[in-house]
Design a protein around this motif. Sequence first.
Motif, PDB file in Angstrom:
ATOM      1  N   CYS A  15       0.829  -1.216   0.000  1.00 28.52           N
ATOM      2  CA  CYS A  15       0.000   0.000   0.000  1.00 28.52           C
ATOM      3  C   CYS A  15       0.856   1.255   0.000  1.00 28.52           C
ATOM      4  O   CYS A  15       0.482   2.274  -0.579  1.00 28.52           O
ATOM      5  CB  CYS A  15      -0.916   0.001   1.232  1.00 28.52           C
ATOM      6  SG  CYS A  15      -2.181  -1.273   1.171  1.00 28.52           S
ATOM      7  N   ASN A  16       1.992   1.207   0.669  1.00 31.00           N
ATOM      8  CA  ASN A  16       2.874   2.370   0.779  1.00 31.00           C
ATOM      9  C   ASN A  16       4.224   2.063   0.121  1.00 31.00           C
ATOM     10  O   ASN A  16       4.373   1.055  -0.547  1.00 31.00           O
ATOM     11  CB  ASN A  16       3.051   2.743   2.254  1.00 31.00           C
ATOM     12  CG  ASN A  16       1.729   3.038   2.927  1.00 31.00           C
ATOM     13  OD1 ASN A  16       1.053   3.999   2.601  1.00 31.00           O
ATOM     14  ND2 ASN A  16       1.327   2.189   3.876  1.00 31.00           N
TER      15      ASN A  16
ATOM     16  N   ILE B 141       8.913  -4.389  15.241  1.00 30.32           N
ATOM     17  CA  ILE B 141       8.133  -5.580  15.598  1.00 30.32           C
ATOM     18  C   ILE B 141       6.640  -5.289  15.468  1.00 30.32           C
ATOM     19  O   ILE B 141       5.876  -6.085  14.899  1.00 30.32           O
ATOM     20  CB  ILE B 141       8.478  -6.025  17.033  1.00 30.32           C
ATOM     21  CG1 ILE B 141       9.960  -6.441  17.112  1.00 30.32           C
ATOM     22  CG2 ILE B 141       7.574  -7.167  17.477  1.00 30.32           C
ATOM     23  CD1 ILE B 141      10.442  -6.708  18.524  1.00 30.32           C
ATOM     24  N   ARG B 142       6.222  -4.130  15.978  1.00 25.66           N
ATOM     25  CA  ARG B 142       4.795  -3.775  15.918  1.00 25.66           C
ATOM     26  C   ARG B 142       4.320  -3.624  14.475  1.00 25.66           C
ATOM     27  O   ARG B 142       3.172  -3.956  14.153  1.00 25.66           O
ATOM     28  CB  ARG B 142       4.553  -2.479  16.685  1.00 25.66           C
ATOM     29  CG  ARG B 142       4.615  -2.609  18.194  1.00 25.66           C
ATOM     30  CD  ARG B 142       4.326  -1.275  18.842  1.00 25.66           C
ATOM     31  NE  ARG B 142       3.025  -0.769  18.444  1.00 25.66           N
ATOM     32  CZ  ARG B 142       2.659   0.509  18.539  1.00 25.66           C
ATOM     33  NH1 ARG B 142       3.498   1.407  19.009  1.00 25.66           N
ATOM     34  NH2 ARG B 142       1.448   0.895  18.156  1.00 25.66           N
ATOM     35  N   SER B 143       5.186  -3.102  13.603  1.00 23.09           N
ATOM     36  CA  SER B 143       4.783  -2.912  12.207  1.00 23.09           C
ATOM     37  C   SER B 143       4.484  -4.241  11.534  1.00 23.09           C
ATOM     38  O   SER B 143       3.652  -4.319  10.626  1.00 23.09           O
ATOM     39  CB  SER B 143       5.872  -2.158  11.436  1.00 23.09           C
ATOM     40  OG  SER B 143       7.028  -2.953  11.264  1.00 23.09           O
ATOM     41  N   ARG B 144       5.178  -5.299  11.966  1.00 20.84           N
ATOM     42  CA  ARG B 144       4.922  -6.624  11.410  1.00 20.84           C
ATOM     43  C   ARG B 144       3.650  -7.248  11.967  1.00 20.84           C
ATOM     44  O   ARG B 144       2.966  -8.017  11.284  1.00 20.84           O
ATOM     45  CB  ARG B 144       6.107  -7.547  11.726  1.00 20.84           C
ATOM     46  CG  ARG B 144       7.411  -7.123  11.081  1.00 20.84           C
ATOM     47  CD  ARG B 144       7.403  -7.431   9.608  1.00 20.84           C
ATOM     48  NE  ARG B 144       8.658  -7.053   8.974  1.00 20.84           N
ATOM     49  CZ  ARG B 144       8.943  -7.309   7.709  1.00 20.84           C
ATOM     50  NH1 ARG B 144       8.051  -7.925   6.946  1.00 20.84           N
ATOM     51  NH2 ARG B 144      10.085  -6.934   7.177  1.00 20.84           N
ATOM     52  N   LEU B 145       3.345  -6.927  13.211  1.00 20.35           N
ATOM     53  CA  LEU B 145       2.217  -7.571  13.889  1.00 20.35           C
ATOM     54  C   LEU B 145       0.935  -6.753  13.838  1.00 20.35           C
ATOM     55  O   LEU B 145      -0.140  -7.274  14.137  1.00 20.35           O
ATOM     56  CB  LEU B 145       2.581  -7.835  15.358  1.00 20.35           C
ATOM     57  CG  LEU B 145       3.802  -8.721  15.608  1.00 20.35           C
ATOM     58  CD1 LEU B 145       4.073  -8.839  17.101  1.00 20.35           C
ATOM     59  CD2 LEU B 145       3.612 -10.101  14.989  1.00 20.35           C
ATOM     60  N   SER B 146       1.032  -5.465  13.493  1.00 27.06           N
ATOM     61  CA  SER B 146      -0.143  -4.601  13.543  1.00 27.06           C
ATOM     62  C   SER B 146      -1.146  -4.980  12.463  1.00 27.06           C
ATOM     63  O   SER B 146      -0.819  -5.620  11.456  1.00 27.06           O
ATOM     64  CB  SER B 146       0.266  -3.133  13.379  1.00 27.06           C
ATOM     65  OG  SER B 146       0.664  -2.890  12.045  1.00 27.06           O
ATOM     66  N   ARG B 147      -2.378  -4.550  12.665  1.00 26.28           N
ATOM     67  CA  ARG B 147      -3.443  -4.788  11.694  1.00 26.28           C
ATOM     68  C   ARG B 147      -3.529  -3.674  10.664  1.00 26.28           C
ATOM     69  O   ARG B 147      -4.461  -3.639   9.866  1.00 26.28           O
ATOM     70  CB  ARG B 147      -4.786  -4.918  12.419  1.00 26.28           C
ATOM     71  CG  ARG B 147      -4.848  -6.131  13.339  1.00 26.28           C
ATOM     72  CD  ARG B 147      -6.207  -6.259  13.988  1.00 26.28           C
ATOM     73  NE  ARG B 147      -6.283  -7.423  14.848  1.00 26.28           N
ATOM     74  CZ  ARG B 147      -7.367  -7.774  15.537  1.00 26.28           C
ATOM     75  NH1 ARG B 147      -8.461  -7.028  15.458  1.00 26.28           N
ATOM     76  NH2 ARG B 147      -7.349  -8.838  16.307  1.00 26.28           N
ATOM     77  N   GLN B 148      -2.582  -2.790  10.695  1.00 20.65           N
ATOM     78  CA  GLN B 148      -2.547  -1.698   9.724  1.00 20.65           C
ATOM     79  C   GLN B 148      -2.457  -2.285   8.310  1.00 20.65           C
ATOM     80  O   GLN B 148      -1.766  -3.272   8.066  1.00 20.65           O
ATOM     81  CB  GLN B 148      -1.315  -0.819  10.008  1.00 20.65           C
ATOM     82  CG  GLN B 148      -1.320   0.514   9.314  1.00 20.65           C
ATOM     83  CD  GLN B 148      -0.118   1.342   9.736  1.00 20.65           C
ATOM     84  OE1 GLN B 148       0.994   0.842   9.808  1.00 20.65           O
ATOM     85  NE2 GLN B 148      -0.339   2.600  10.031  1.00 20.65           N
TER      86      GLN B 148
ATOM     87  N   TYR C 136      -0.475  -4.635   2.793  1.00 18.69           N
ATOM     88  CA  TYR C 136      -0.510  -5.199   1.447  1.00 18.69           C
ATOM     89  C   TYR C 136      -1.840  -4.847   0.776  1.00 18.69           C
ATOM     90  O   TYR C 136      -2.853  -4.668   1.442  1.00 18.69           O
ATOM     91  CB  TYR C 136      -0.340  -6.720   1.500  1.00 18.69           C
ATOM     92  CG  TYR C 136       1.021  -7.151   1.970  1.00 18.69           C
ATOM     93  CD1 TYR C 136       2.093  -7.236   1.076  1.00 18.69           C
ATOM     94  CD2 TYR C 136       1.248  -7.486   3.302  1.00 18.69           C
ATOM     95  CE1 TYR C 136       3.360  -7.643   1.503  1.00 18.69           C
ATOM     96  CE2 TYR C 136       2.506  -7.884   3.731  1.00 18.69           C
ATOM     97  CZ  TYR C 136       3.551  -7.958   2.843  1.00 18.69           C
ATOM     98  OH  TYR C 136       4.806  -8.341   3.258  1.00 18.69           O
ATOM     99  N   THR C 137      -1.815  -4.768  -0.529  1.00 21.70           N
ATOM    100  CA  THR C 137      -2.998  -4.318  -1.260  1.00 21.70           C
ATOM    101  C   THR C 137      -4.164  -5.309  -1.141  1.00 21.70           C
ATOM    102  O   THR C 137      -5.313  -4.918  -1.376  1.00 21.70           O
ATOM    103  CB  THR C 137      -2.675  -4.113  -2.753  1.00 21.70           C
ATOM    104  OG1 THR C 137      -2.079  -5.316  -3.278  1.00 21.70           O
ATOM    105  CG2 THR C 137      -1.692  -2.969  -2.920  1.00 21.70           C
ATOM    106  N   TRP C 138      -3.869  -6.547  -0.806  1.00 19.45           N
ATOM    107  CA  TRP C 138      -4.960  -7.518  -0.682  1.00 19.45           C
ATOM    108  C   TRP C 138      -5.505  -7.634   0.754  1.00 19.45           C
ATOM    109  O   TRP C 138      -6.395  -8.430   1.005  1.00 19.45           O
ATOM    110  CB  TRP C 138      -4.496  -8.897  -1.155  1.00 19.45           C
ATOM    111  CG  TRP C 138      -3.266  -9.386  -0.440  1.00 19.45           C
ATOM    112  CD1 TRP C 138      -3.174  -9.891   0.826  1.00 19.45           C
ATOM    113  CD2 TRP C 138      -1.941  -9.403  -0.971  1.00 19.45           C
ATOM    114  NE1 TRP C 138      -1.880 -10.216   1.122  1.00 19.45           N
ATOM    115  CE2 TRP C 138      -1.090  -9.941   0.032  1.00 19.45           C
ATOM    116  CE3 TRP C 138      -1.372  -9.037  -2.209  1.00 19.45           C
ATOM    117  CZ2 TRP C 138       0.266 -10.100  -0.144  1.00 19.45           C
ATOM    118  CZ3 TRP C 138      -0.021  -9.207  -2.375  1.00 19.45           C
ATOM    119  CH2 TRP C 138       0.792  -9.723  -1.363  1.00 19.45           C
ATOM    120  N   ASP C 139      -4.954  -6.839   1.695  1.00 17.51           N
ATOM    121  CA  ASP C 139      -5.436  -6.895   3.077  1.00 17.51           C
ATOM    122  C   ASP C 139      -6.885  -6.419   3.156  1.00 17.51           C
ATOM    123  O   ASP C 139      -7.256  -5.457   2.495  1.00 17.51           O
ATOM    124  CB  ASP C 139      -4.555  -6.010   3.971  1.00 17.51           C
ATOM    125  CG  ASP C 139      -3.199  -6.660   4.220  1.00 17.51           C
ATOM    126  OD1 ASP C 139      -3.062  -7.841   3.952  1.00 17.51           O
ATOM    127  OD2 ASP C 139      -2.287  -5.935   4.672  1.00 17.51           O
TER     128      ASP C 139
END
Length: 394
Positions: A243-244, A381-388, A391-394
């Motif tokens: 996405c970014n 670590i948070r960036s990997r685990l966050s629900r933000q 990916y475009t298919w999220d």
Amino acid sequence: MNFSLHIGFLPLLLTAFFAASVATSALIYFFRVRKVTVARNRADHERPEIPDSAYPPVSVLVYSQDDAENLSALLPGLLGQDYPSEFEVIVINEGESVDVRDAVSSLRPSHHNLYLTFTPEGVRNLSRKKLGVTLGVKAARYRHVVLTTTAVDIPSSMWLRRMASGFAMSDTTEIVLGWAEIDPAEDNARGCRRRAFDHVAESCRWLAPALAGKPFRGSEYNIAYTKDIFMRNNGFARSLNLCNGDDDIFISEIVRPGNTHVELAEDSFVRLRHGNHPRIAGERMLRRCFTESFIRRRPRVLPSLPGRLQIAGFAAGIAAAVLAWPNATVAAASGLLTILCALTDILFWRPVMKAMKSRRLMLTLPWLAATFHLRRAVRGIRSRLSRQKKYTWD
């Protein structure tokens, strides 16, 4: 308790390590943080004389997420820029919006260089911003494009002139990196000092290498490049699944030796709206940490080394003082080195905070500087685990 010069080998070794860590941290700060401070101050005092005829026509792309209110506040300043050549402003909105259309239409009669385009509705598995920027670049009439968003204010009428100065000074310049400041007065919530420091420290991580001729990132709010280099790279083709990444992964792909100019004159700054709001600042940092993990050529060790060394040195100083007790000579030396370490942080970080128009910090700087790498590690670590949405298919 006594003061004696008869010190054991291990306490002496630990104290020497503490001293070496302070000296190494100061050396890194001198070549990294101070470089940004010097470049920032020089940009205002040593402006090159560029004839008006040297400025190329430019297209300004404004990305909007159905933000008619902020767009209405931004457009008059953009359209009133003191620019010596032709320029156009293209608003790219995320989807159809009557409010955004009305905001642009109200200015169109008096500004024929203002245009509006929309990204298609119902886009799936594709970054809407990257699609919007791609549409804007292809629609641009001119070779040089300057990108910003409705998330900013543009305080100066000379902004466009400053951002285009890199193109005017050299035909080899294909990328201009600007900076986005945060007004310290807008944030008085808990953690405001930490957020102000982290924004400047994060900026120094990419500004210092860029000033040294090794850029790897820019700011999505204030950046410029040529259509040619965008097309040669096939736009965002290599990161379409994310996405970014339009201002870090993309920039790391198109930089070449000598093709990037860093513009740090105060007139070139844009100001983030609500940039230090706890939630917005946190989300911005998490996005950065995630997309930066896809960049190969980025500084990994050096930016975090001073903080690591300072914490390790402080721990070594405490251990040396305990092992040498009741000989207080080592404890006194460790205390002196701790004060010297704190003064080093203040000496280098306070000027850059001032130069970048951020919050003026003092006593909190040593702690914030020493623990910056720890906060970055947690964010990683948070960036990997966050629900933000990443990916475009999220």
